[in-house]
Design a protein around this motif. Structure first.
Motif, short mmCIF file in Angstrom:
data_model
loop_
_atom_site.label_atom_id
_atom_site.label_comp_id
_atom_site.label_asym_id
_atom_site.label_seq_id
_atom_site.Cartn_x
_atom_site.Cartn_y
_atom_site.Cartn_z
N TYR A 7 0.88 -1.25 -0.03
CA TYR A 7 0.10 -0.03 -0.25
C TYR A 7 0.89 1.26 0.04
CZ TYR A 7 -4.03 -2.71 1.23
OH TYR A 7 -5.11 -3.81 1.25
N GLY A 27 -5.61 8.44 3.09
CA GLY A 27 -5.56 7.05 3.68
C GLY A 27 -4.84 6.41 2.62
N LEU A 28 -4.67 4.89 3.16
CA LEU A 28 -3.85 4.02 2.19
C LEU A 28 -4.24 3.86 1.05
CD1 LEU A 28 -2.67 3.95 5.04
CD2 LEU A 28 -2.02 1.40 4.65
N ASP A 39 -11.70 6.98 -2.47
CA ASP A 39 -11.72 6.17 -1.31
C ASP A 39 -12.71 5.35 -1.17
OD1 ASP A 39 -10.53 9.17 0.44
OD2 ASP A 39 -9.32 7.38 -0.23
N TYR A 64 -13.41 -2.34 9.36
CA TYR A 64 -12.29 -2.49 10.27
C TYR A 64 -11.81 -1.23 10.57
CZ TYR A 64 -11.58 -6.63 7.27
OH TYR A 64 -11.56 -7.83 6.49
N TYR A 110 -8.56 0.86 12.26
CA TYR A 110 -7.14 0.69 12.70
C TYR A 110 -6.62 2.28 13.16
CZ TYR A 110 -6.67 -2.95 9.03
OH TYR A 110 -6.87 -4.11 8.52
N PHE A 158 -8.06 5.12 11.07
CA PHE A 158 -8.29 4.72 9.70
C PHE A 158 -9.51 3.65 9.88
CE2 PHE A 158 -5.86 7.47 6.91
CZ PHE A 158 -4.63 7.31 7.51
N GLN A 182 -8.05 -4.28 1.16
CA GLN A 182 -8.60 -3.64 2.12
C GLN A 182 -8.69 -2.02 1.27
OE1 GLN A 182 -8.27 -3.69 5.98
NE2 GLN A 182 -8.40 -6.09 6.10
N PHE A 214 -9.39 1.81 2.01
CA PHE A 214 -9.25 2.86 3.41
C PHE A 214 -9.88 4.11 3.23
CE2 PHE A 214 -6.34 0.41 6.03
CZ PHE A 214 -5.99 -0.48 5.24
N GLY A 215 -10.44 4.61 4.38
CA GLY A 215 -11.01 5.96 4.37
C GLY A 215 -10.01 7.05 4.33
N PRO A 216 -10.22 8.22 4.61
CA PRO A 216 -9.32 9.30 4.47
C PRO A 216 -8.77 9.44 5.99
CG PRO A 216 -11.42 10.18 4.51
CD PRO A 216 -11.63 8.84 4.21
#
Lengths: 116, 114
Positions: A36, A43-44, B1, B33, B35, B90, B103, B105-107
């Motif tokens: 990533y 974000g990633l 996103d 999820y 994190y 996140f 996966q 991810f959001g911002p």
């Protein structure tokens, strides 16, 4: 215990040169491996993944990664670095966590700086 | 996103106060999820959900609780915030159920606990 290691906190490379960001893993069974990228204040973003088959995986933005089972490595590579590649890169591996769900275990990240 | 939003995006709070972070997705994915990201630690899983009202703990769940009453929303609550919970949080979703799926991810939410 499953773990992912990124031995370099920072990698500096000159624009136009090839780049490598290193990753090693310790995973039982056959690993699913991911890279990533994270740009500042974002974000990633998924770059590429290894599931099975060809050891050389191609991904987004010209990146590729080489899976080496004997060395338990999954290094990220690009033939010619761009300044816009400067970002934080994360290697990750999956672990089945039950109920049909999988957990990603991340390395600590490597900051890539491409110098003009 | 990938249709994921997080709110708030930034929050400053005081030690001992409750805080709730919200993750909202628009695409009806089952797996979600939470994190936290800290320098030198990468991303660490706090909690995850595999369906409405179905949640489980991750690697660093102490001091956090979650709820999922609707498919689209996954809430992370810090019952009594501590300075060690200052972090960037996140949310992520899995598109499908198998472990070979990435996966998204959001911002992120930047939380500061004073």
């Amino acid at each position: 215990a499953q773990s992912v290691a990124q031995p370099e906190d920072q990698v500096n490379v000159a624009e136009g040169n090839p780049l490598t960001v290193k990753c090693t893993y310790s995973v039982s069974g056959n690993p699913y491996l991911f890279w990533y990228v994270q740009y500042p204040n974002r974000g990633l973003q998924f770059l590429l993944k290894y599931i099975t088959g060809d050891n050389l995986v191609k991904g987004s933005y010209g990146f590729e990664a080489e899976f080496n089972k004997s060395q338990t490595s999954f290094h990220l590579k690009k033939p010619s670095a761009l300044v816009s590649d400067s970002a934080l890169y994360f290697c990750a591996a999956t672990l089945y966590s039950g109920a049909g769900s999988y957990q990603l275990t991340f390395g600590k990240g490597t900051k890539l700086s491409v110098i003009p | 996103d990938a249709g994921i939003t997080q709110s708030p995006r930034h929050k400053v709070t005081e030690t001992g106060t409750p805080v709730t972070l919200r993750c909202h997705q628009t695409e009806n994915h089952r797996y979600m999820y939470w994190y936290r990201q800290d320098p030198g630690h990468g991303l660490r899983l706090i909690h995850y959900s595999y369906g409405v009202k179905d949640t489980d703990k991750g690697e660093v769940s102490d001091g956090y609780s979650v709820s999922r009453s609707k498919t689209e929303d996954f809430l992370l609550t810090l019952e009594s915030a501590t300075s060690s919970q200052t972090s960037v949080y996140f949310c992520a979703i899995s598109v499908r159920t198998s472990g070979n799926n990435e996966q998204f991810f959001g911002p992120g939410t930047r939380l500061t606990v004073l």
